[in-house]
Write a protein that holds these residues in place. Structure first.
Motif, PDB file in Angstrom:
ATOM      1  N   HIS A  83      80.920  57.853  77.668  1.00 42.57           N
ATOM      2  CA  HIS A  83      80.101  57.082  78.096  1.00 42.57           C
ATOM      3  C   HIS A  83      79.050  58.263  78.389  1.00 42.57           C
ATOM      4  CE1 HIS A  83      83.186  54.341  79.404  1.00 42.57           C
ATOM      5  NE2 HIS A  83      81.956  53.419  78.726  1.00 42.57           N
ATOM      6  N   PRO A  84      78.124  58.791  77.583  1.00 43.01           N
ATOM      7  CA  PRO A  84      77.771  60.305  77.312  1.00 43.01           C
ATOM      8  C   PRO A  84      76.128  59.670  77.704  1.00 43.01           C
ATOM      9  CG  PRO A  84      77.712  60.028  74.843  1.00 43.01           C
ATOM     10  CD  PRO A  84      78.457  58.899  75.611  1.00 43.01           C
ATOM     11  N   TRP A  85      75.776  57.914  77.900  1.00 42.46           N
ATOM     12  CA  TRP A  85      74.131  58.043  78.207  1.00 42.46           C
ATOM     13  C   TRP A  85      74.071  58.289  79.465  1.00 42.46           C
ATOM     14  CZ3 TRP A  85      70.651  60.461  75.747  1.00 42.46           C
ATOM     15  CH2 TRP A  85      70.375  60.348  74.022  1.00 42.46           C
ATOM     16  N   GLN A  86      75.200  57.175  79.545  1.00 43.07           N
ATOM     17  CA  GLN A  86      75.514  56.854  80.977  1.00 43.07           C
ATOM     18  C   GLN A  86      75.726  58.470  82.263  1.00 43.07           C
ATOM     19  OE1 GLN A  86      79.013  54.060  80.901  1.00 43.07           O
ATOM     20  NE2 GLN A  86      78.284  52.424  80.956  1.00 43.07           N
ATOM     21  N   THR A  87      76.451  58.826  81.264  1.00 42.60           N
ATOM     22  CA  THR A  87      76.902  60.402  82.755  1.00 42.60           C
ATOM     23  C   THR A  87      75.638  60.971  83.084  1.00 42.60           C
ATOM     24  OG1 THR A  87      79.054  60.379  81.637  1.00 42.60           O
ATOM     25  CG2 THR A  87      78.138  62.641  82.404  1.00 42.60           C
ATOM     26  N   LEU A  88      74.726  61.230  81.671  1.00 46.94           N
ATOM     27  CA  LEU A  88      73.406  61.854  81.200  1.00 46.94           C
ATOM     28  C   LEU A  88      72.493  61.117  82.808  1.00 46.94           C
ATOM     29  CD1 LEU A  88      71.173  64.295  80.539  1.00 46.94           C
ATOM     30  CD2 LEU A  88      71.286  62.580  78.330  1.00 46.94           C
ATOM     31  N   ALA A  93      70.078  61.721  87.997  1.00 51.18           N
ATOM     32  CA  ALA A  93      69.618  60.681  89.770  1.00 51.18           C
ATOM     33  C   ALA A  93      70.305  61.935  90.145  1.00 51.18           C
ATOM     34  CB  ALA A  93      71.245  59.583  89.540  1.00 51.18           C
ATOM     35  N   ILE A  94      71.425  63.037  90.227  1.00 55.29           N
ATOM     36  CA  ILE A  94      71.715  62.839  91.320  1.00 55.29           C
ATOM     37  C   ILE A  94      70.589  64.648  91.562  1.00 55.29           C
ATOM     38  CG2 ILE A  94      73.838  65.251  91.957  1.00 55.29           C
ATOM     39  CD1 ILE A  94      75.777  62.321  90.910  1.00 55.29           C
ATOM     40  N   GLY A  95      70.838  64.681  90.192  1.00 56.98           N
ATOM     41  CA  GLY A  95      69.579  66.154  89.900  1.00 56.98           C
ATOM     42  C   GLY A  95      68.041  65.899  90.910  1.00 56.98           C
ATOM     43  N   LEU A  97      68.033  62.894  93.249  1.00 55.98           N
ATOM     44  CA  LEU A  97      68.173  62.923  94.833  1.00 55.98           C
ATOM     45  C   LEU A  97      67.943  64.504  95.742  1.00 55.98           C
ATOM     46  CD1 LEU A  97      70.684  60.061  94.824  1.00 55.98           C
ATOM     47  CD2 LEU A  97      68.187  60.163  95.769  1.00 55.98           C
ATOM     48  N   LEU A  98      69.043  65.643  95.037  1.00 52.71           N
ATOM     49  CA  LEU A  98      68.488  67.010  95.224  1.00 52.71           C
ATOM     50  C   LEU A  98      67.935  67.510  95.168  1.00 52.71           C
ATOM     51  CD1 LEU A  98      72.207  68.249  93.985  1.00 52.71           C
ATOM     52  CD2 LEU A  98      72.573  67.758  96.063  1.00 52.71           C
ATOM     53  N   GLY A  99      66.994  67.551  94.127  1.00 50.75           N
ATOM     54  CA  GLY A  99      65.638  67.741  94.649  1.00 50.75           C
ATOM     55  C   GLY A  99      64.975  67.386  96.034  1.00 50.75           C
ATOM     56  N   MET A 100      65.284  66.222  95.727  1.00 55.06           N
ATOM     57  CA  MET A 100      63.214  65.621  96.962  1.00 55.06           C
ATOM     58  C   MET A 100      64.481  65.786  98.274  1.00 55.06           C
ATOM     59  SD  MET A 100      63.875  61.711  95.584  1.00 55.06           S
ATOM     60  CE  MET A 100      63.278  60.292  97.633  1.00 55.06           C
ATOM     61  N   LEU A 101      65.858  65.766  98.237  1.00 48.60           N
ATOM     62  CA  LEU A 101      67.022  66.418  99.661  1.00 48.60           C
ATOM     63  C   LEU A 101      65.801  68.445 100.022  1.00 48.60           C
ATOM     64  CD1 LEU A 101      69.909  64.939  99.657  1.00 48.60           C
ATOM     65  CD2 LEU A 101      68.222  63.817 101.372  1.00 48.60           C
ATOM     66  N   ILE A 102      65.880  68.788  99.094  1.00 50.93           N
ATOM     67  CA  ILE A 102      65.553  70.235  99.407  1.00 50.93           C
ATOM     68  C   ILE A 102      63.977  69.945  99.595  1.00 50.93           C
ATOM     69  CG2 ILE A 102      65.252  72.378  97.754  1.00 50.93           C
ATOM     70  CD1 ILE A 102      68.403  71.719  96.228  1.00 50.93           C
ATOM     71  N   SER A 103      63.649  70.195  98.948  1.00 51.30           N
ATOM     72  CA  SER A 103      62.520  69.601  98.898  1.00 51.30           C
ATOM     73  C   SER A 103      61.238  68.894 100.489  1.00 51.30           C
ATOM     74  CB  SER A 103      61.408  69.099  98.369  1.00 51.30           C
ATOM     75  OG  SER A 103      60.783  67.501  98.428  1.00 51.30           O
ATOM     76  N   ARG A 104      62.239  68.521 100.630  1.00 56.76           N
ATOM     77  CA  ARG A 104      62.115  67.874 102.340  1.00 56.76           C
ATOM     78  C   ARG A 104      62.436  69.123 103.389  1.00 56.76           C
ATOM     79  NH1 ARG A 104      64.815  62.175 103.599  1.00 56.76           N
ATOM     80  NH2 ARG A 104      63.292  60.672 103.163  1.00 56.76           N
ATOM     81  N   ARG A 105      62.371  70.151 103.005  1.00 59.69           N
ATOM     82  CA  ARG A 105      62.942  71.132 104.243  1.00 59.69           C
ATOM     83  C   ARG A 105      62.098  72.094 104.069  1.00 59.69           C
ATOM     84  NH1 ARG A 105      69.339  72.096 104.274  1.00 59.69           N
ATOM     85  NH2 ARG A 105      70.201  69.917 104.321  1.00 59.69           N
TER      86      ARG A 105
END
Length: 105
Positions: A83-88, A93-95, A97-105
């Motif tokens: 499932h390469p496309w689902q994994t991508l 999505a995780i990237g 979310l992490l980017g949004m969390l980091i930019s809040r600080r």
């Protein structure tokens, strides 16, 4: 679920072995002043046996953990390959979310 019960029983065995080791060590410390010769050697042999059992149980737990880790890696690799496309999409999505969390600080 079998893995969980096997893991739990392995942890219980390990905990029991270390508790026995602690008890035997405390016993050796308490009796070391009053024991002489054969009694002291017998107690030391009990400690050596207990240490051997604890090491063996720890080694078995380590092997089990290593095998489960390899199985998890293989399952993940298999999923990514099928499932390469689902994994991508999940990784993106995780990237995000992490980017949004980091930019809040």
């Amino acid at each position: 679920m079998p893995r969980k019960s096997a893991n739990s029983s392995s942890q219980d065995e390990l905990l029991d072995e270390f508790q026995a080791l602690v008890r035997d060590t405390e016993k050796l410390l308490q009796h070391s002043a009053s024991l002489a010769g054969e009694q002291a050697e017998e107690l030391r042999e009990q400690i050596r046996t207990s240490l051997g059992r604890a090491r063996s149980t720890l080694h078995d737990a380590e092997d089990s953990l290593r095998e489960r880790g390899k199985a998890a890696v293989e399952a993940t690799e298999g999923y990514v390959q099928t499932h390469p496309w689902q994994t991508l999409g999940i990784a993106a999505a995780i990237g995000l979310l992490l980017g949004m969390l980091i930019s809040r600080r």
